[in-house]
Write an enzyme that holds these catalytic residues in place. Structure first.
Site: not given
Length: 677
Positions: A204, A471, A496
């Protein structure tokens, strides 16, 4: 729809890059963060995050026992020669060194590398506890693991309780300089041999930092695994970023194509219509409160409260989509209880009916659906959207919002047509006004593209970008190879940064193969660093060959695909395994070139045929079947799934975004700052 006057948002914060409400909150990748919703009556209401810190009981003692907690006096300001306010020149930065598997020299002659996690916008123990790719690879590589905490988050806080008065030193640039300085200190502290490779890991926002740090500090970071890193989630990209991609991603997860109940998307959409119909008078709002199982002392006093409630419901879907893992997981909840396997599918089960439903039935089904997230412990008898479970622990509650305003302005929108939400275009002017009001900061909308190069990063090397199609952040990620040494790998069934997690019996084939590919890349980067050792220019210390097939300048061109050089190394006994011997380097099969600007028709039946043909070694849809090579067949399978999903869901929206161009990003709508995690 929430107008620019009535709604502005403050960002929450994956961990991982990494949910608050798409239009009324900030969406994170890991941890929820509070935001401010400006209601029509002129009042502001703070959105409490349901989970503010890592649950202590969830921390794995077996991992912590292998680590040593360290604190360093990190430079507060790396770039100005003017002393910081109050003559505070350093702050305590926390990091963990886990050296139980570290080898000063491996059997192949390469120094044991440093695997360095670039901390996200959260407590660093969250990543230490969950980054299985590092832990499971440490022994094979003789690696030292380092988990570094990002400034201003966790316990690495400048100025103590007065920190909010001194937010100007919170930036990705400063954080990367912290990491670069720390790596240099570690090399000196442990007297690491020349040629010791440092491999960056991040998911991320951490994945964004890993990619950007490799571009900015290539002499410090020899390679980077950038998982679920939406580095193109900004204004100014060419072609333009689709601001609606996150909402489309959440909708995809709730669709039949992604395994959810067929009626789910339509019923979610219908809920917003019901809320709009009943939200304008006291009797209607009372009906909504009862139908959605709100607690008796929670009252909806205005249509603004109903809009807030709608945003709260939508946030649950955002979180569940990011955490749509194939097994039960507590990652999204920071260890405060588990979400079920594929939580979006679980949330869609109550919404599977509807033919004979009345409005009350629909509301009850929606309450059950969001309860998968908000009541994952199963002990709530009712919901209070206006109070978080941990309202006092707001240490870093708004810090990502500051970063969003100062440097990470990411546009997000909904249209209620290609997604299952409500129309809410992105309003740049409203976002700027909200940032000025909240922080006294005027965003520079194009700064991220200016600073980090946007899509023009081909001068870089040694980065593996990975994205999962479950995601919703993948719409701003790198989905096609940038170059031979900056490949993109796709996990069709991945949420994710699933690839960074610990291995699990329910892992799909795609993530297993992606991890193999990542490890192969890391091995080549380590060999490459050893070759570039100034004290051994001939690379004689590397006992297992010259790694001539590695990417980057050392390979003499051709990157991962320099088969002839690798074949020569094979003849000299320097090849690791049969796949490298046959195919050279860490070569993958020819991959589908999925153009996000071009709509290509297709369906799951065609995908199934492609998968079967790939398994039989037949070249299908641009993917060389690979004959008898299991790795090739696996990649064809992965690419077939990715192609099917892309064609059915993403290509039409991306094509529209390409036509609308940059003007679409400056439309009307709410300020949304999503924490990545």
């Amino acid at each position: 729809m929430l107008s620019p006057r009535s709604t502005t948002l403050s960002l929450w914060s994956c961990a991982a890059l990494a949910v608050v409400l798409l239009s009324s909150f900030t969406v994170q990748a890991i941890l929820p963060r509070p935001g401010l919703v400006r209601l029509g009556n002129g009042l502001s209401r703070k959105l409490q995050r349901p989970f503010s810190s890592v649950a202590t009981h969830s921390l794995r003692k077996d991992l912590l026992a292998q680590c040593k907690l360290q604190l360093r006096n990190a430079s507060l300001d790396h770039f100005s020669r003017v002393p910081p306010a109050g003559d505070v020149t350093t702050f305590p930065q926390r990091y963990f060194v886990c050296a139980s598997h570290w080898q000063r020299e491996n059997p192949d002659g390469t120094p044991g590398p440093i695997f360095f996690y670039l901390g996200n916008e959260a407590d660093v123990t969250l990543y230490l506890n969950n980054t299985g790719l590092m832990w499971e690879s440490a022994a094979d590589f003789g690696a030292m693991l380092v988990f570094a905490e990002h400034r201003y988050y966790g316990e690495s806080v400048p100025y103590g309780k007065a920190v909010k008065k001194h937010m100007g030193y919170l930036s990705a640039e400063q954080a990367m300089a912290d990491y670069a300085q720390l790596i240099m200190e570690l090399k000196e502290q442990f007297q690491l041999p020349q040629g010791t490779a440092v491999i960056g890991f991040g998911g991320s926002y951490g994945g964004m930092l890993a990619a950007w740090m490799r571009l900015k500090y290539p002499h410090v970071l020899d390679g980077a695994i950038a998982a679920s890193a939406p580095i193109w989630n900004f204004l100014g990209e060419v072609p333009a970023f689709d601001a609606g991609s996150f909402a489309k991603g959440v909708t995809y997860d709730a669709s039949e194509l992604a395994g959810s109940a067929p009626a789910c998307v339509d019923n979610v959409k219908a809920t917003w219509d019901v809320m709009a119909s009943y939200g304008n008078d006291d009797a209607g709002r009372k009906f909504l409160a009862g139908g959605l199982r709100l607690c008796p002392d929670v009252s909806l006093k205005s249509s603004g409260d109903v809009q807030y409630l709608r945003a709260w419901l939508g946030a649950a879907w955002d979180y569940m989509a990011m955490g749509n893992f194939p097994y039960p997981s507590s990652y999204i909840t920071n260890g405060h209880g588990q979400l079920p396997a594929f939580p979006v599918r679980a949330a869609c089960e109550p919404l599977a009916g509807g033919d004979d439903w009345v409005d009350a039935d629909l509301l009850d089904a929606m309450a059950a659906a969001v309860g998968v997230f908000y009541n994952h412990t199963g002990d709530l008898e009712c919901f209070d959207p206006f109070a978080g479970t941990d309202p006092d622990s707001d240490h870093d509650a708004n810090w990502w919002d500051y970063q969003w305003c100062a440097e990470m302005l990411m546009p997000f929108s909904k249209d209620g047509d290609s997604d299952m939400f409500w129309p809410e275009p992105f309003d740049l002017a409203a976002s700027v006004a909200a940032c000025q009001d909240s922080w006294g900061v005027t965003p520079r909308p194009l700064w991220a593209t200016t600073q980090w190069g946007g899509r023009r990063i081909t001068a870089g090397s040694n980065i593996v970008f990975s994205n999962g199609l479950l995601d919703p952040w993948h719409g701003g990620g790198v989905l096609e190879d940038v170059s031979d040494s900056m490949p993109a790998v796709i996990i069709p069934e991945g949420a994710h940064h699933l690839d960074l997690m610990f291995s699990h019996p329910d892992d799909p084939l795609s993530v297993i193969e992606v991890r193999k590919f990542q490890r192969d890349s890391i091995r080549d980067w380590i060999q490459q660093a050893a070759q570039q050792n100034p004290s051994n220019p001939s690379g004689s210390s590397v006992k297992r060959g010259q790694a001539a097939g590695s990417g980057g300048a050392a390979s003499g061109g051709g990157g991962f695909r320099q088969r002839a050089a690798t074949a020569a190394a094979a003849a000299a006994g320097g090849v690791r395994d049969s796949h490298r011997q046959v195919h050279g380097g860490i070569q993958r099969p020819h991959r589908l070139q999925l153009d996000p600007r071009q709509h290509v028709s297709g369906d799951m039946a065609a995908a199934a045929a492609a998968i079967q043909a790939g398994a039989n070694g037949v070249a299908v849809d641009g993917c060389g079947g690979g004959g008898g090579c299991p790795m090739h067949r696996a990649w064809c399978t992965v690419r077939g799934w990715a192609a099917a999903a892309w064609r059915r869901v993403w290509a039409p929206a991306a094509a529209a975004a390409g036509v609308q161009g940059q003007q679409a990003a400056a439309g009307a709508g709410a300020h949304v700052s999503r924490r990545l995690g």
